[in-house]
Write a protein that holds these residues in place. Structure first.
Motif, PDB file in Angstrom:
ATOM      1  N   PRO A 220      80.223  55.630  28.616  1.00 24.13           N
ATOM      2  CA  PRO A 220      78.844  56.076  28.346  1.00 24.13           C
ATOM      3  C   PRO A 220      78.405  57.145  29.343  1.00 24.13           C
ATOM      4  N   ILE A 221      77.511  58.004  28.906  1.00 27.16           N
ATOM      5  CA  ILE A 221      76.999  59.080  29.760  1.00 27.16           C
ATOM      6  C   ILE A 221      76.431  58.519  31.063  1.00 27.16           C
ATOM      7  N   PHE A 222      75.657  57.432  30.951  1.00 25.66           N
ATOM      8  CA  PHE A 222      74.977  56.916  32.144  1.00 25.66           C
ATOM      9  C   PHE A 222      75.965  56.376  33.166  1.00 25.66           C
ATOM     10  N   THR A 223      77.082  55.853  32.708  1.00 28.71           N
ATOM     11  CA  THR A 223      78.116  55.392  33.642  1.00 28.71           C
ATOM     12  C   THR A 223      78.605  56.562  34.491  1.00 28.71           C
ATOM     13  N   TRP A 224      78.861  57.693  33.832  1.00 28.40           N
ATOM     14  CA  TRP A 224      79.281  58.882  34.556  1.00 28.40           C
ATOM     15  C   TRP A 224      78.192  59.364  35.511  1.00 28.40           C
ATOM     16  N   VAL A 225      76.940  59.357  35.058  1.00 28.26           N
ATOM     17  CA  VAL A 225      75.840  59.831  35.901  1.00 28.26           C
ATOM     18  C   VAL A 225      75.734  58.988  37.169  1.00 28.26           C
ATOM     19  N   VAL A 226      75.810  57.675  37.025  1.00 30.38           N
ATOM     20  CA  VAL A 226      75.717  56.782  38.187  1.00 30.38           C
ATOM     21  C   VAL A 226      76.877  57.026  39.149  1.00 30.38           C
ATOM     22  N   LEU A 227      78.082  57.108  38.617  1.00 24.81           N
ATOM     23  CA  LEU A 227      79.252  57.327  39.463  1.00 24.81           C
ATOM     24  C   LEU A 227      79.184  58.677  40.171  1.00 24.81           C
ATOM     25  N   LEU A 228      78.750  59.698  39.460  1.00 21.12           N
ATOM     26  CA  LEU A 228      78.682  61.030  40.057  1.00 21.12           C
ATOM     27  C   LEU A 228      77.595  61.125  41.116  1.00 21.12           C
ATOM     28  N   ALA A 230      76.588  58.537  42.916  1.00 20.03           N
ATOM     29  CA  ALA A 230      77.124  57.760  44.042  1.00 20.03           C
ATOM     30  C   ALA A 230      78.119  58.605  44.841  1.00 20.03           C
ATOM     31  N   TYR A 231      78.980  59.316  44.119  1.00 21.16           N
ATOM     32  CA  TYR A 231      79.919  60.219  44.785  1.00 21.16           C
ATOM     33  C   TYR A 231      79.168  61.300  45.570  1.00 21.16           C
ATOM     34  N   SER A 232      78.088  61.823  44.993  1.00 19.06           N
ATOM     35  CA  SER A 232      77.310  62.868  45.662  1.00 19.06           C
ATOM     36  C   SER A 232      76.716  62.356  46.969  1.00 19.06           C
ATOM     37  N   TYR A 233      76.263  61.103  46.950  1.00 19.07           N
ATOM     38  CA  TYR A 233      75.745  60.509  48.199  1.00 19.07           C
ATOM     39  C   TYR A 233      76.833  60.509  49.272  1.00 19.07           C
ATOM     40  N   ILE A 234      78.015  60.019  48.909  1.00 17.71           N
ATOM     41  CA  ILE A 234      79.107  59.945  49.879  1.00 17.71           C
ATOM     42  C   ILE A 234      79.483  61.336  50.376  1.00 17.71           C
ATOM     43  N   ALA A 235      79.617  62.272  49.428  1.00 14.32           N
ATOM     44  CA  ALA A 235      80.038  63.626  49.793  1.00 14.32           C
ATOM     45  C   ALA A 235      79.025  64.313  50.700  1.00 14.32           C
ATOM     46  N   SER A 236      77.746  64.011  50.527  1.00 20.12           N
ATOM     47  CA  SER A 236      76.709  64.737  51.265  1.00 20.12           C
ATOM     48  C   SER A 236      76.486  64.206  52.679  1.00 20.12           C
ATOM     49  N   VAL A 237      76.994  63.023  52.987  1.00 20.66           N
ATOM     50  CA  VAL A 237      76.825  62.498  54.351  1.00 20.66           C
ATOM     51  C   VAL A 237      78.112  62.599  55.161  1.00 20.66           C
ATOM     52  N   LEU A 238      79.242  62.868  54.482  1.00 13.12           N
ATOM     53  CA  LEU A 238      80.493  63.061  55.205  1.00 13.12           C
ATOM     54  C   LEU A 238      80.472  64.400  55.933  1.00 13.12           C
ATOM     55  N   PRO A 239      81.247  64.538  57.006  1.00 19.64           N
ATOM     56  CA  PRO A 239      81.365  65.845  57.664  1.00 19.64           C
ATOM     57  C   PRO A 239      81.864  66.904  56.677  1.00 19.64           C
ATOM     58  N   VAL A 240      81.365  68.123  56.802  1.00 16.45           N
ATOM     59  CA  VAL A 240      81.722  69.160  55.841  1.00 16.45           C
ATOM     60  C   VAL A 240      83.213  69.458  55.837  1.00 16.45           C
ATOM     61  N   TRP A 241      83.889  69.271  56.995  1.00 10.82           N
ATOM     62  CA  TRP A 241      85.316  69.577  57.060  1.00 10.82           C
ATOM     63  C   TRP A 241      86.171  68.562  56.313  1.00 10.82           C
ATOM     64  N   LEU A 242      85.623  67.370  56.054  1.00 13.01           N
ATOM     65  CA  LEU A 242      86.423  66.307  55.449  1.00 13.01           C
ATOM     66  C   LEU A 242      86.542  66.443  53.935  1.00 13.01           C
ATOM     67  N   LEU A 243      85.463  66.835  53.255  1.00  9.73           N
ATOM     68  CA  LEU A 243      85.501  66.901  51.791  1.00  9.73           C
ATOM     69  C   LEU A 243      84.939  68.207  51.254  1.00  9.73           C
ATOM     70  N   LEU A 244      83.730  68.573  51.696  1.00 10.58           N
ATOM     71  CA  LEU A 244      83.057  69.725  51.109  1.00 10.58           C
ATOM     72  C   LEU A 244      83.891  71.000  51.254  1.00 10.58           C
ATOM     73  N   GLN A 245      84.341  71.309  52.466  1.00  9.96           N
ATOM     74  CA  GLN A 245      85.057  72.569  52.674  1.00  9.96           C
ATOM     75  C   GLN A 245      86.407  72.608  51.948  1.00  9.96           C
TER      76      GLN A 245
END
Length: 596
Positions: A220-228, A230-245
């Motif tokens: 379902p669309i909402f399953t993807w929205v929730v997972l994405l 949640a992933y965005s939360y994790i990605a945005s608090v990790l150091p930029v060198w670990l995932l973002l860059q």
């Protein structure tokens, strides 16, 4: 050959603009200084402020600002004809968009890496800071609420794109961890990851990969929205060198390589045509040059300039420039390459999108009647008309993305690539752009939330985890709302962002106008020439305001005075216009004071 000449001409024009206008702005106006200590070095913390090479920051910046904007906007705007869309993309990106992005980046570099919303408090007034940050929060909330839906919709439309997009995340973390310890470059590991990604596309319709992609496409669309989210939360608090860059660098290589393939395919199609079983079709522009009255479409002015944002000028870019990129550049002189260069690259992408939709489609697309393929191949003007017969047939994510994917896939087929591979590559192209924008938007929203919390004395939200949870939570609640008239059940959840999405185009362009105000007042304080900022600033303040007024009051579908008023959109639109007028008045008031 006209299509090829346009593509080559745009490429040359962007190169000339970079080495002339971009160089003049960088050296004579902003006076970029390689000896100036940038925020990434002065405030290095290993998380947000991390000195980084210009190629890596370019990868992050380009993939973050682009998203699906330079695809869906131009793909819809060609309904008014290809000439207005092309002219706005070409001249808008050079004289407005690139100036906006470079200016926001430099202003942030000279102000401790703060966002333009925070800097507004210094150059305009304390009230302007809060007002500006409020508009930024609204715009980013819409992005977070809608982009999970965008990615989910792309995954459903192009299941073969799921595994290649997901596999980038663990690969990026492994690369980021390894390189952080060893201190070596990103290029070779990223090229290996890129090769693995293309292999996963090539074998995406075979065996376990086919089963994996098909299963996840059925979620379902909402399953993807929730997972994405949640992933965005994790990605945005990790150091930029670990995932973002590393992830953005891998994506940038993927996106630039795919863009290069499309360009080469365009050349082959122009020289040799394409035969898809119904005879060789030559590459010709199938769309009209100008079409003022498409069925159901609003008038071209001002809506062309709101419909095409990314690719010409986009207010969202000022958030990336002043939110993340300014905290990573290790040399101030690299700002021209990252700020001005990324915008011109995006302009070229938008040009290719336009050509894919007005010429690539004409190489042949399957005829579909009532969502059922007939087995016939539509070519030339018939193919264009099938996608752009009316505003209703051209709107909607599937129609806009589909027009580009089909047209660009035809270019790839001209290189001899299999049809399934060509379509899958374009699906990954679109989904990857959207995913990097979602990552960056969440981190930017965290910065904006923390800055607002400081101004409003909301101490708990100054913590990065609390601010991110709040940002993700608000977006998730909006996304959870079903579309009008639908029941509250899982199958209908996840599309709530669509309720506010019609407001985003005007709000996004308004951000650009407000960012120009900040750049203008900053230059004035520095006793630096600012005449070149005034015309784009006026344009980007007037056009969104005019569009908002027409949305509210014009026609039967008007949000406020139409036959079925939309009071939610009307309330947000009126509030946004009030905030805009208020900030402009703050600017007028500040202008009357002597320069300190």
């Amino acid at each position: 050959m006209v299509t090829l000449l346009i593509a080559l001409g745009a490429f040359v024009a962007y190169l000339i603009a970079y080495h002339t206008y971009g160089k003049w702005l960088s050296q004579k106006i902003f006076k970029l200084d390689p000896n100036h200590v940038p925020p990434s070095v002065e405030f290095e913390d290993g998380c947000d402020y991390v000195p980084t090479s210009k190629s890596v920051v370019f990868g992050h910046h380009f993939t973050s600002i682009a998203g699906t904007g330079p695809i869906v906007g131009p793909a819809l705007a060609v309904i008014w004809g290809w000439v207005p869309a092309l002219l706005w993309v070409l001249f808008g990106s050079i004289f407005i968009g690139a100036v906006h992005d470079l200016g926001a980046l430099v202003v942030s570099l000279r102000n401790r890496g703060q966002t333009v919303g925070d800097i507004a408090g210094k150059v305009l007034s304390g009230r302007a800071r809060i007002l500006f940050l409020g508009i930024l929060f609204l715009a980013l909330t819409i992005v977070l609420a809608i982009f999970g839906l965008v990615i989910a919709a792309v995954f459903k439309a192009f299941p073969a794109s799921i595994f290649p997009c997901l596999i980038q995340i663990p690969l990026a973390i492994l690369i980021g961890s390894y390189l952080h310890r060893k201190g070596v470059g990103l290029l070779i590991p990223s090229l290996v990851s890129l090769a693995l990604m293309y292999l996963s596309v090539a074998f995406g319709d075979v065996g376990l990969l086919l089963s994996f992609n098909s299963t996840l496409a059925g979620w379902p669309i909402f399953t993807w929205v929730v997972l994405l989210l949640a992933y965005s939360y994790i990605a945005s608090v990790l150091p930029v060198w670990l995932l973002l860059q590393p992830r953005d660098y891998i994506n940038s290589l993927q996106l630039v390589s795919t863009l290069a393939l499309i360009f080469l395919g365009l050349i082959c199609a122009a020289l040799f045509g394409l035969d898809q079983g119904a005879g060789k079709q030559s590459l010709e522009i199938a769309a009209p040059a100008l079409r003022l009255n498409p069925e159901g479409a609003p008038f071209i002015f001002p809506f062309l300039f709101i419909t095409i944002a990314c690719g010409a000028v986009s207010g969202f870019h000022c958030l990336v420039s002043s939110g993340t990129s300014s905290k990573q550049l290790k040399n101030e002189a690299d700002a021209q390459f990252v700020g001005f260069g990324s915008m011109l690259t995006e302009g070229f992408l938008a040009t290719i999108v336009i050509l894919a939709c007005v010429a690539g489609l004409g190489l042949g697309i399957p005829e579909v009647v009532n969502q059922v393929p007939t087995g016939n191949l539509l070519v030339g003007k018939e193919a264009y008309q099938a996608r752009y017969a009316s505003w209703g047939s051209a709107t909607g994510l599937a129609a806009k993305v589909g027009a580009f994917v089909d047209g660009a896939a035809n270019f790839l087929k001209a290189l001899g690539l299999p049809a399934t591979f060509a379509v899958a590559v374009m699906g990954v192209f679109v989904a990857s752009f959207a995913a990097t924008t979602l990552d960056s938007a969440c981190r930017l929203q965290r910065y904006v939330t923390q800055e607002l919390a400081v101004q409003l004395k909301l101490k708990p939200l100054t913590n990065k985890h609390a601010a991110t949870v709040f940002a993700v939570g608000v977006a998730g609640l909006i996304a959870a709302i079903p579309e009008a008239g639908q029941e509250w059940k899982l199958a209908n959840l996840g599309k709530g962002g669509l309720l506010l999405w019609p407001l985003f185009g005007a709000t996004n362009q308004l951000l650009g106008g407000l960012a120009f105000l900040v750049i203008l007042f900053w230059l004035r304080q520095k006793n630096t020439p600012f005449w070149f900022i005034i015309p784009p600033a006026i344009l980007m303040l007037l056009l969104p305001g005019l569009a908002m007024g027409l949305y509210l009051f014009q026609g039967d579908g008007a949000w406020l005075t139409g036959t079925t008023p939309n009071y939610l959109l009307s309330s947000f639109a009126i509030a946004t216009v009030i905030l805009e007028v208020w900030i402009i008045l703050e600017g007028v008031k500040r202008w009357r004071k002597p320069v300190s």
